[in-house]
Design an enzyme around this catalytic site. Structure first.
Site, PDB file in Angstrom:
ATOM      1  N   ASP A  89       0.858  -1.197   0.000  1.00  0.00           N
ATOM      2  CA  ASP A  89       0.000   0.000   0.000  1.00  0.00           C
ATOM      3  C   ASP A  89       0.892   1.245   0.000  1.00  0.00           C
ATOM      4  O   ASP A  89       1.819   1.353   0.814  1.00  0.00           O
ATOM      5  CB  ASP A  89      -0.892  -0.039   1.254  1.00  0.00           C
ATOM      6  CG  ASP A  89      -1.917   1.069   1.262  1.00  0.00           C
ATOM      7  OD1 ASP A  89      -3.105   0.776   1.062  1.00  0.00           O
ATOM      8  OD2 ASP A  89      -1.518   2.241   1.485  1.00  0.00           O
ATOM      9  N   ASP A 101      -2.481   9.526 -10.275  1.00  0.00           N
ATOM     10  CA  ASP A 101      -2.589   8.449 -11.279  1.00  0.00           C
ATOM     11  C   ASP A 101      -1.212   8.068 -11.820  1.00  0.00           C
ATOM     12  O   ASP A 101      -0.905   6.891 -12.000  1.00  0.00           O
ATOM     13  CB  ASP A 101      -3.476   8.895 -12.450  1.00  0.00           C
ATOM     14  CG  ASP A 101      -4.952   8.819 -12.103  1.00  0.00           C
ATOM     15  OD1 ASP A 101      -5.278   8.340 -10.997  1.00  0.00           O
ATOM     16  OD2 ASP A 101      -5.779   9.241 -12.929  1.00  0.00           O
ATOM     17  N   GLU A 137      -4.939   2.317  -3.861  1.00  0.00           N
ATOM     18  CA  GLU A 137      -3.466   2.384  -3.942  1.00  0.00           C
ATOM     19  C   GLU A 137      -2.842   1.137  -3.333  1.00  0.00           C
ATOM     20  O   GLU A 137      -1.743   1.149  -2.807  1.00  0.00           O
ATOM     21  CB  GLU A 137      -2.975   3.681  -3.271  1.00  0.00           C
ATOM     22  CG  GLU A 137      -2.837   3.710  -1.770  1.00  0.00           C
ATOM     23  CD  GLU A 137      -4.147   3.611  -0.977  1.00  0.00           C
ATOM     24  OE1 GLU A 137      -5.179   3.180  -1.527  1.00  0.00           O
ATOM     25  OE2 GLU A 137      -4.107   3.940   0.217  1.00  0.00           O
ATOM     26  N   HIS A 151      -4.998  14.886  -8.773  1.00  0.00           N
ATOM     27  CA  HIS A 151      -5.403  13.503  -9.053  1.00  0.00           C
ATOM     28  C   HIS A 151      -4.605  12.896 -10.222  1.00  0.00           C
ATOM     29  O   HIS A 151      -4.245  11.710 -10.185  1.00  0.00           O
ATOM     30  CB  HIS A 151      -6.906  13.477  -9.364  1.00  0.00           C
ATOM     31  CG  HIS A 151      -7.522  12.140  -9.166  1.00  0.00           C
ATOM     32  ND1 HIS A 151      -7.622  11.231 -10.193  1.00  0.00           N
ATOM     33  CD2 HIS A 151      -8.062  11.547  -8.080  1.00  0.00           C
ATOM     34  CE1 HIS A 151      -8.206  10.141  -9.740  1.00  0.00           C
ATOM     35  NE2 HIS A 151      -8.485  10.302  -8.442  1.00  0.00           N
TER      36      HIS A 151
HETATM   37  N1  LIG Z   1      -5.234   9.458  -8.195  1.00  0.00           N
HETATM   38  C1  LIG Z   1      -5.878   8.392  -7.765  1.00  0.00           C
HETATM   39  N2  LIG Z   1      -6.165   8.278  -6.454  1.00  0.00           N
HETATM   40  C2  LIG Z   1      -6.790   7.166  -6.023  1.00  0.00           C
HETATM   41  C3  LIG Z   1      -7.153   6.145  -6.902  1.00  0.00           C
HETATM   42  N3  LIG Z   1      -7.762   5.160  -6.160  1.00  0.00           N
HETATM   43  C4  LIG Z   1      -7.758   5.588  -4.882  1.00  0.00           C
HETATM   44  N4  LIG Z   1      -7.183   6.796  -4.783  1.00  0.00           N
HETATM   45  C5  LIG Z   1      -6.982   7.637  -3.592  1.00  0.00           C
HETATM   46  O1  LIG Z   1      -6.117   6.987  -2.692  1.00  0.00           O
HETATM   47  C6  LIG Z   1      -6.295   7.625  -1.437  1.00  0.00           C
HETATM   48  C7  LIG Z   1      -6.151   6.613  -0.319  1.00  0.00           C
HETATM   49  O2  LIG Z   1      -6.170   7.310   0.847  1.00  0.00           O
HETATM   50  P1  LIG Z   1      -6.185   6.627   2.263  1.00  0.00           P
HETATM   51  O3  LIG Z   1      -6.965   5.338   2.217  1.00  0.00           O
HETATM   52  O4  LIG Z   1      -6.629   7.642   3.248  1.00  0.00           O
HETATM   53  O5  LIG Z   1      -4.739   6.184   2.515  1.00  0.00           O
HETATM   54  P2  LIG Z   1      -3.373   6.984   2.472  1.00  0.00           P
HETATM   55  O6  LIG Z   1      -3.546   8.444   2.294  1.00  0.00           O
HETATM   56  O7  LIG Z   1      -2.507   6.311   1.490  1.00  0.00           O
HETATM   57  O8  LIG Z   1      -2.814   6.746   3.908  1.00  0.00           O
HETATM   58  P3  LIG Z   1      -2.156   5.428   4.474  1.00  0.00           P
HETATM   59  O9  LIG Z   1      -2.599   4.291   3.620  1.00  0.00           O
HETATM   60  O10 LIG Z   1      -2.663   5.319   5.875  1.00  0.00           O
HETATM   61  O11 LIG Z   1      -0.690   5.636   4.437  1.00  0.00           O
HETATM   62  C8  LIG Z   1      -7.671   8.288  -1.483  1.00  0.00           C
HETATM   63  O12 LIG Z   1      -7.507   9.702  -1.465  1.00  0.00           O
HETATM   64  C9  LIG Z   1      -8.238   7.863  -2.815  1.00  0.00           C
HETATM   65  O13 LIG Z   1      -9.028   8.851  -3.425  1.00  0.00           O
HETATM   66  C10 LIG Z   1      -6.849   6.303  -8.277  1.00  0.00           C
HETATM   67  O14 LIG Z   1      -7.130   5.442  -9.133  1.00  0.00           O
HETATM   68  N5  LIG Z   1      -6.213   7.423  -8.666  1.00  0.00           N
END
Ligand SMILES: Nc1nc2c(ncn2[C@@H]2O[C@H](COP(=O)(O)OP(=O)(O)OP(=O)(O)O)[C@@H](O)[C@H]2O)c(=O)[nH]1
Length: 252
Positions: free
Chosen positions: A129, A146, A172, A142
């Site tokens: 992750d 990506d 992610e 965003h």
């Molecule tokens: N750009 C982009 N962002 C994504 C995609 N899928 C998920 N996300 C973003 O990934 C982020 C995940 O955030 P969190 O689950 O809070 O986790 P984090 O910020 O990585 O924090 P930790 O995992 O605790 O380290 C969210 O803001 C989602 O919107 C994608 O396909 N593209």
């Protein structure tokens, strides 16, 4: 010459004159008939030739239409083939990273678990992750997020062996299937991967910004369901996050 003889008054009284005149008359009638028959025959032949030509033209036209339809059908089949491949790809792969999606990963997880059981070979499962990924999106946008996902996906896949599998588990998060490797060696591989990811540079982020990733790792136990092993890797990932991120945590 016969006409001249018949017209000549010298022979008018000749006993054969009337017979010759009758024969000449008969000849002329027959000649006229023959002429009519010949003209008729010419007309029939001409009309036959015209019919033959139109039949040939019709046949060639139909042949051309058939060839056109065959070409259209071939193109249509090619398109269907491409569409099927695209659909197949879309149903098993993630559009952003082109990695196997969760559906394909679940299938492969079951297959690898079954193979591990059958051959009694190890199977390690990792959940990776990206740390603070929300911050990447919030700070750089965003699209930059990506781009980071694509690059991480590519770097992770390229760092693995040919028969390992890396797919997008969601957001992610990436699932790694590492067959025929001890937990100890898999941990060293995952450690190298976190270092590699931390060293990545991105044009879409600021110069000093470094991303990092946390990995939860475990070994599949042959008497458990594959999803139990994934749940254990997930718990190990949570521990890696709690422990400060940018690290590998193993759940034995
Ligand atoms: N750009 C982009 N962002 C994504 C995609 N899928 C998920 N996300 C973003 O990934 C982020 C995940 O955030 P969190 O689950 O809070 O986790 P984090 O910020 O990585 O924090 P930790 O995992 O605790 O380290 C969210 O803001 C989602 O919107 C994608 O396909 N593209």
């Amino acid at each position: 010459m016969v006409e001249a003889l018949l017209a000549d008054s010298t022979y008018a009284g000749h006993p054969l004159h009337s017979a010759l005149a009758a024969l000449w008359e008969l000849y002329l009638t027959q000649a006229q008939r023959l002429d009519r028959i010949a003209r008729l025959s010419d007309r029939v032949q001409f009309s036959e030739r015209v019919h033959e030509r139109t039949r040939t033209e019709r046949f060639e036209k139909q042949l051309r239409q058939l060839e056109k339809m065959t070409r259209i059908s071939d193109r249509y089949q090619d398109m269907m083939h491409e569409l099927n491949s695209a659909l197949q790809q879309a149903s098993t792969h993630d559009a952003l990273t082109s990695l196997p999606n969760r559906r394909l990963l679940n299938d492969r997880l079951k297959q690898e678990a079954a193979r591990s059981k059958r051959l009694e070979t190890p199977l390690c499962i990792g959940l990776l992750d990206i740390d603070h990924f929300k911050q990447v999106n919030d700070t750089f946008g965003h699209d930059a997020g990506d781009e980071v996902l694509r690059t991480v996906a590519c770097a992770t896949r390229d760092s693995l062996r040919e028969y390992d599998l890396c797919g997008r588990w969601g957001g992610e998060e990436f699932l790694l299937l590492l067959p025929a490797i001890s937990l100890e060696d898999a941990e060293a591989t995952m450690q190298r991967l976190t270092e590699l990811l931390h060293g990545l540079r991105f044009d879409c982020l600021s110069e000093e910004y470094r991303i990092s990733a946390s990995i939860g790792l475990t070994a599949y136990r042959q008497d458990e369901r594959p999803e139990d092993a994934v749940a254990r890797a997930d718990a190990a990932l949570l521990e890696a996050k709690r422990g400060g991120r940018n690290r590998v945590t193993v759940a034995a």
